[in-house]
Write a protein that holds these residues in place. Structure first.
Motif, PDB file in Angstrom:
ATOM      1  N   UNK A  52       0.896  -1.251  -0.055  1.00 25.29           N
ATOM      2  CA  UNK A  52       0.037  -0.040  -0.084  1.00 25.29           C
ATOM      3  C   UNK A  52       0.871   1.113   0.167  1.00 25.29           C
ATOM      4  N   UNK A  53       0.503   2.218  -0.726  1.00 23.88           N
ATOM      5  CA  UNK A  53       1.095   3.448  -0.647  1.00 23.88           C
ATOM      6  C   UNK A  53       0.222   4.584  -0.487  1.00 23.88           C
ATOM      7  N   UNK A  54       0.629   5.712   0.501  1.00 22.57           N
ATOM      8  CA  UNK A  54      -0.268   6.884   0.827  1.00 22.57           C
ATOM      9  C   UNK A  54      -1.240   7.302  -0.318  1.00 22.57           C
ATOM     10  N   UNK A  55      -2.334   7.255  -0.206  1.00 29.01           N
ATOM     11  CA  UNK A  55      -3.562   7.818  -0.930  1.00 29.01           C
ATOM     12  C   UNK A  55      -3.728   6.971  -2.057  1.00 29.01           C
ATOM     13  N   UNK A  56      -3.268   5.796  -2.345  1.00 30.90           N
ATOM     14  CA  UNK A  56      -3.405   4.680  -3.308  1.00 30.90           C
ATOM     15  C   UNK A  56      -4.685   3.668  -2.485  1.00 30.90           C
ATOM     16  N   UNK A  57      -5.342   2.764  -3.535  1.00 32.58           N
ATOM     17  CA  UNK A  57      -6.245   2.076  -3.215  1.00 32.58           C
ATOM     18  C   UNK A  57      -5.644   0.654  -3.361  1.00 32.58           C
ATOM     19  N   UNK A  58      -4.567   0.321  -3.798  1.00 29.06           N
ATOM     20  CA  UNK A  58      -4.172  -0.950  -3.851  1.00 29.06           C
ATOM     21  C   UNK A  58      -3.425  -1.589  -2.755  1.00 29.06           C
ATOM     22  N   UNK A  59      -3.193  -2.917  -2.553  1.00 32.59           N
ATOM     23  CA  UNK A  59      -2.548  -3.415  -1.502  1.00 32.59           C
ATOM     24  C   UNK A  59      -3.467  -4.289  -0.532  1.00 32.59           C
ATOM     25  N   UNK A  60      -2.978  -4.774   0.399  1.00 31.07           N
ATOM     26  CA  UNK A  60      -3.759  -5.696   1.218  1.00 31.07           C
ATOM     27  C   UNK A  60      -3.452  -5.343   2.819  1.00 31.07           C
ATOM     28  N   UNK A  91      -6.474  14.321   4.753  1.00 36.28           N
ATOM     29  CA  UNK A  91      -5.411  14.703   5.319  1.00 36.28           C
ATOM     30  C   UNK A  91      -5.851  16.200   5.931  1.00 36.28           C
ATOM     31  N   UNK A  92      -5.663  16.461   7.333  1.00 39.33           N
ATOM     32  CA  UNK A  92      -6.024  17.476   8.044  1.00 39.33           C
ATOM     33  C   UNK A  92      -7.270  17.502   8.712  1.00 39.33           C
ATOM     34  N   UNK A  93      -7.656  16.426   8.558  1.00 36.44           N
ATOM     35  CA  UNK A  93      -9.124  16.328   9.523  1.00 36.44           C
ATOM     36  C   UNK A  93      -8.826  16.137  11.103  1.00 36.44           C
ATOM     37  N   UNK A 117      -7.409   5.866   9.667  1.00 34.94           N
ATOM     38  CA  UNK A 117      -6.206   6.343   9.229  1.00 34.94           C
ATOM     39  C   UNK A 117      -5.379   4.956   8.680  1.00 34.94           C
ATOM     40  N   UNK A 118      -4.853   4.990   7.308  1.00 39.15           N
ATOM     41  CA  UNK A 118      -4.207   4.163   6.451  1.00 39.15           C
ATOM     42  C   UNK A 118      -2.676   4.488   6.583  1.00 39.15           C
ATOM     43  N   UNK A 119      -1.660   3.399   6.918  1.00 34.65           N
ATOM     44  CA  UNK A 119      -0.379   3.581   6.715  1.00 34.65           C
ATOM     45  C   UNK A 119       0.157   2.623   6.039  1.00 34.65           C
ATOM     46  N   UNK A 120       1.153   2.730   5.362  1.00 36.08           N
ATOM     47  CA  UNK A 120       1.960   1.598   4.618  1.00 36.08           C
ATOM     48  C   UNK A 120       2.731   0.858   5.778  1.00 36.08           C
ATOM     49  N   UNK A 121       3.112  -0.547   5.290  1.00 33.73           N
ATOM     50  CA  UNK A 121       4.066  -1.268   6.134  1.00 33.73           C
ATOM     51  C   UNK A 121       5.432  -0.597   6.310  1.00 33.73           C
ATOM     52  N   UNK A 122       5.984  -0.488   7.441  1.00 30.68           N
ATOM     53  CA  UNK A 122       7.263   0.051   7.547  1.00 30.68           C
ATOM     54  C   UNK A 122       7.984  -0.847   8.258  1.00 30.68           C
ATOM     55  N   UNK A 123       8.526  -1.939   7.637  1.00 29.27           N
ATOM     56  CA  UNK A 123       9.104  -3.233   8.617  1.00 29.27           C
ATOM     57  C   UNK A 123      10.406  -2.664   9.206  1.00 29.27           C
TER      58      UNK A 123
END
Length: 451
Positions: A52-60, A91-93, A117-123
């Motif tokens: 997943x990447x910020x603002x995108x709709x792909x990933x799991x 953003x900003x809410x 809040x959605x965040x990408x994995x930061x292993x």
């Protein structure tokens, strides 16, 4: 049977000396790590996505916090499906404008107001937090089996007694929360499989103790799928055989189970009865040894920071000597608010056992942070070499003291991260028979097979 603050199942008389096994399982670990970095996320729905990447709709979905699960978000779910149930907070809410924590709760909210809040994995960041947890576990137990980045078994038979096992487990939990800032659920039992089931029994932040002589009664009412080693396919087959609960499995004819599942059927039969003779075995020698300490309040006082690092350096050097370990790398870890992790290391020309050098190098590396506001410091020795022969100091090498390549990094060094470490990078479901490279769900978190 249990309560959130810790539960003890009544024991029966049993004069045998039973092992005391802890299963420590971090609660929604990836989401908990994100909350360390962003304290404003506490109490909010948090979704961590792989691919997943910020603002995108792909990933799991790799993990969803308990707040996010209230809206139907589950691990292994496509991010697109998760967004349909829990839209992304703009953003900003503010938390007030989202309505995510309104008094009405999930059932009473207008769908348009629900957001998470959605965040990408930061292993790499998660590994650094896991390293902190692992240090506590190794400090609390002589034998630790790390099975993933957020899960481990501890054999503490030599450290405590059954009469005070609950208090010992609570001490482990409290240290993790106080020193690292994340919560763990802990199960205590006479064997590994029962301890694992106990840790899942009262999540999150649970503590369940299953005393000797009570294991079978504890397991009996549980769904057969909760028995360690039974996956969805096996559970479905057992239900087709009329076996719905662990009690049913314990009462089944073992010959019928062997006919259907081979020798594995006999193993499942014994586990349902609370019998598990497996020993907690280490996953290998550690790749590093470290000690860390948090300040009650973040400090800018150089003397206070130096005093703490000197104490930690002595403790780390003593641990290395106790384990017949020499080290090639000495490093410090400095955490600045809110939770920015910095590591600095110095490589030596050869392996040494030199407590004074550990302190000297650690203080030199710490000097870079003299003016910084610091919430936690740590000292680590790595690139270990284990020997029972005469050990040396740096003076035995050609290079003068203090030389060696100096390396800097803002994440944990790979020297501490082979698969035998607590990273175990979630290679998939691990059993004594080997590693199955699958994605699995445990406490709503997907294990990642590609790290």
């Amino acid at each position: 049977m249990s309560d959130r603050g810790g539960s003890r199942l009544p024991g029966v008389g049993d004069e045998r000396e039973e092992r005391i096994v802890l299963h420590v399982d971090m609660d929604c670990f990836y989401a908990a790590c994100e909350r360390l970095r962003e304290p404003d996320l506490r109490g909010e729905p948090v979704v961590v996505g792989m691919g997943y990447e910020e603002g995108e709709n792909h990933g799991a979905v790799a993990t969803a916090s308990y707040e996010a699960r209230e809206y139907g978000v589950e691990s292994a779910q496509a991010i697109g499906s998760a967004l349909e149930r829990l839209p992304r907070k703009a953003e900003g809410d503010s938390t007030d404008s989202s309505g995510a924590d309104s008094e009405d709760g999930a059932d009473g909210e207008d769908e348009a107001d629900v957001a998470g809040y959605y965040r990408p994995v930061d292993i790499e960041f998660y590994k650094s937090v896991s390293t902190d947890v692992r240090a506590i576990l190794h400090d609390c137990a002589d034998t630790v089996r790390e099975v993933s980045i957020d899960e481990a078994y501890l054999d503490v038979t030599e450290r405590t007694a059954w009469e005070v096992a609950e208090g010992f487990a609570r001490h482990v939990k409290n240290r993790i929360e106080r020193e690292v800032g994340v919560t763990a659920s802990v199960g205590v039992a006479p064997n590994m499989s029962a301890a694992k089931i106990a840790s899942d029994h009262d999540k999150p932040d649970g503590l369940v103790v299953v005393e000797p002589g009570t294991t079978r009664d504890f397991l009996a009412p549980l769904d057969v799928a909760e028995i360690h080693g039974i996956g969805p396919v096996t559970a479905r087959t057992l239900r087709e055989m009329g076996i719905e609960t662990a009690g049913d499995l314990a009462d089944a004819d073992p010959r019928t189970l062997v006919d259907r599942f081979g020798e594995r059927g006999r193993e499942l039969y014994h586990r349902a009865r609370g019998d598990d003779e497996r020993r907690v075995t280490p996953t290998g020698r550690p790749k590093s040894l470290s000690r860390e300490s948090a300040f009650t309040d973040p400090t800018t006082d150089p003397e206070e920071k130096c005093a703490r690092v000197s104490t930690l350096a002595a403790a780390v050097a003593e641990r290395a000597r106790d384990r017949d370990a020499m080290y090639r790398t000495i490093g410090v870890k400095v955490v600045t608010p809110p939770f920015d992790v910095h590591t600095r290391e110095q490589s030596l020309p050869g392996p040494v056992d030199d407590p004074e050098l550990v302190e000297e190098v650690a203080l030199d590396l710490l000097a870079e942070f003299d003016d910084d506001r610091v919430r936690k410091v740590g000292v680590r020795v790595s690139n270990l070499q284990f020997t029972e022969s005469d050990q040396t100091s740096l003076d035995g090498f050609d290079a003068p003291s203090g030389t060696g390549e100096s390396r800097t990094a803002d994440s944990s060094d790979s020297a501490d991260d082979p698969k035998s470490s607590a990273e175990a990078a979630d290679d998939g479901e691990k059993t004594d028979e080997g590693v199955h490279r699958t994605s699995r769900k445990r406490d709503g978190q997907v294990s990642l097979s590609d790290f």
